[in-house]
Design a protein around this motif. Structure first.
Motif, mmCIF file in Angstrom:
data_model
loop_
_atom_site.group_PDB
_atom_site.id
_atom_site.type_symbol
_atom_site.label_atom_id
_atom_site.label_comp_id
_atom_site.label_asym_id
_atom_site.label_seq_id
_atom_site.Cartn_x
_atom_site.Cartn_y
_atom_site.Cartn_z
ATOM 1 N N ASP A 145 -28.002 -17.789 5.026
ATOM 2 C CA ASP A 145 -28.620 -18.700 5.985
ATOM 3 C C ASP A 145 -30.141 -18.564 5.895
ATOM 4 N N TYR A 154 -32.102 -16.856 8.904
ATOM 5 C CA TYR A 154 -32.160 -15.398 8.946
ATOM 6 C C TYR A 154 -33.106 -14.872 7.872
ATOM 7 N N VAL A 204 -27.012 -8.928 9.838
ATOM 8 C CA VAL A 204 -26.987 -10.231 10.503
ATOM 9 C C VAL A 204 -26.385 -10.147 11.901
ATOM 10 N N SER A 205 -25.314 -9.391 12.083
ATOM 11 C CA SER A 205 -24.699 -9.288 13.420
ATOM 12 C C SER A 205 -25.679 -8.689 14.416
ATOM 13 N N MET A 211 -28.985 -8.694 14.124
ATOM 14 C CA MET A 211 -30.055 -9.662 14.289
ATOM 15 C C MET A 211 -29.637 -10.768 15.243
ATOM 16 N N ASN A 212 -28.426 -11.265 15.083
ATOM 17 C CA ASN A 212 -27.947 -12.354 15.915
ATOM 18 C C ASN A 212 -27.926 -11.970 17.388
ATOM 19 N N LEU A 217 -31.608 -11.549 18.572
ATOM 20 C CA LEU A 217 -32.345 -12.812 18.559
ATOM 21 C C LEU A 217 -31.908 -13.738 19.682
ATOM 22 N N ASN A 218 -30.652 -13.668 20.067
ATOM 23 C CA ASN A 218 -30.167 -14.520 21.159
ATOM 24 C C ASN A 218 -30.984 -14.324 22.430
ATOM 25 N N ASP A 255 -31.578 -23.099 20.164
ATOM 26 C CA ASP A 255 -30.838 -22.341 19.158
ATOM 27 C C ASP A 255 -31.830 -21.658 18.227
ATOM 28 N N LEU A 256 -31.309 -20.955 17.220
ATOM 29 C CA LEU A 256 -32.162 -20.222 16.287
ATOM 30 C C LEU A 256 -33.063 -21.166 15.503
#
Length: 274
Positions: free
Chosen positions: A16, A19, A39-40, A42-43, A46-47, A57-58
């Motif tokens: 993605d 990211y 990524v998990s 970061m997600n 970042l939320n 959203d991102l």
């Protein structure tokens, strides 16, 4: 979708591009390499930043970052994606060495030991060093730095939950802490040995002194090879001759520097100028 390469590590790619863009920002700002295996994490982190900034959203968050609409957000982004795991007297043999070797050196009787805690996180490391100085009856001037301004504010407050003192002996709890309604606060005498300041290790270092001891533990592992090499060299220049560098158990000094950073104990090196 085109995969994107993380700067400093061509073997790791994001599927993605959003990211990938965040990883590029973190690398540019802090020199920290984040790979797709993060990524998990970061997600989740970042939320919170997405919600705080009122983004849908991102994609909107990244667009606004790149467009300069969130000028103060870069520091918060670095804070959100920085790992801050520590505890009091972590790697206990380092503090045994402080007490048994460093604080027995002749210079300690005539001046304060100069100590730098680089990547100090929420303060447990520099306060552990200060408590050890108090235990040894020595003076220490401890500079504690971190890139994360939020965590530095927490460290300066010097108040910890009872659970955060698990594993600390009753003797050291009594020596270094006072019970308060909010938990356990580091005593004023210990706090006065420690000064906190914001510092990006990849920016200029503002010090006009050389240190007797530098703690930089479990920090360098987050940087790529080129950045690591620059930091090892800079640490050499920031130590006084005969000073000590304490590193993390997952880190090692490059072979070509071992004539200057000589191992004296496990993950403890003494600086001997060439």
């Amino acid at each position: 979708m085109v995969a994107h390469v993380i700067p400093g590590n061509a073997d790791k790619r994001f599927a993605d591009p959003l990211y990938s863009r965040i990883a590029e920002l973190i690398y540019r700002e802090a020199g920290i390499v984040l790979g797709p295996e993060k990524v998990s994490m970061m997600n989740a982190r970042l939320n919170k930043r997405i919600v705080t900034n009122g983004c849908a959203d991102l994609a909107e968050y990244v667009r606004r970052l790149d467009g300069g609409e969130l000028p103060s957000e870069h520091d918060f982004l670095v804070s959100a994606l920085t790992t801050n795991f520590t505890h009091f007297f972590r790697e206990g043999h380092h503090f045994d060495f402080l007490r048994q070797v460093v604080f027995q050196e002749p210079f300690v009787t005539v001046r304060s030991a100069q100590i730098w805690s680089a990547g100090c996180s929420s303060g447990q490391e520099p306060y552990s060093a200060a408590i050890t100085a108090q235990q040894a009856g020595c003076r220490a001037t401890i500079t504690a730095t971190d890139i994360d301004q939020t965590i530095l504010a927490q460290a300066s407050a010097a108040t910890y939950r009872e659970s955060e003192l698990s594993g600390v002996s009753p003797e050291l709890v009594n020596l270094g802490f006072a019970r308060t309604p909010a938990g356990y606060q580091v005593t004023r005498k210990i706090r006065e040995m420690v000064t906190f300041q914001h510092l990006n290790l990849h920016a200029a270092w503002p010090f006009d002194t050389k240190f007797d001891v530098i703690f930089c533990r479990n920090v360098i592992i987050y940087f790529d090879a080129a950045a690591q090499m620059r930091l090892w060299e800079k640490f050499c220049r920031q130590l006084r001759p005969g000073g000590w560098l304490f590193i993390g158990h997952s880190e090692s000094i490059p072979d070509h520097l071992r004539d200057r950073l000589r191992p004296v104990r496990h993950t403890i090196y003494q600086y001997i100028p060439a």
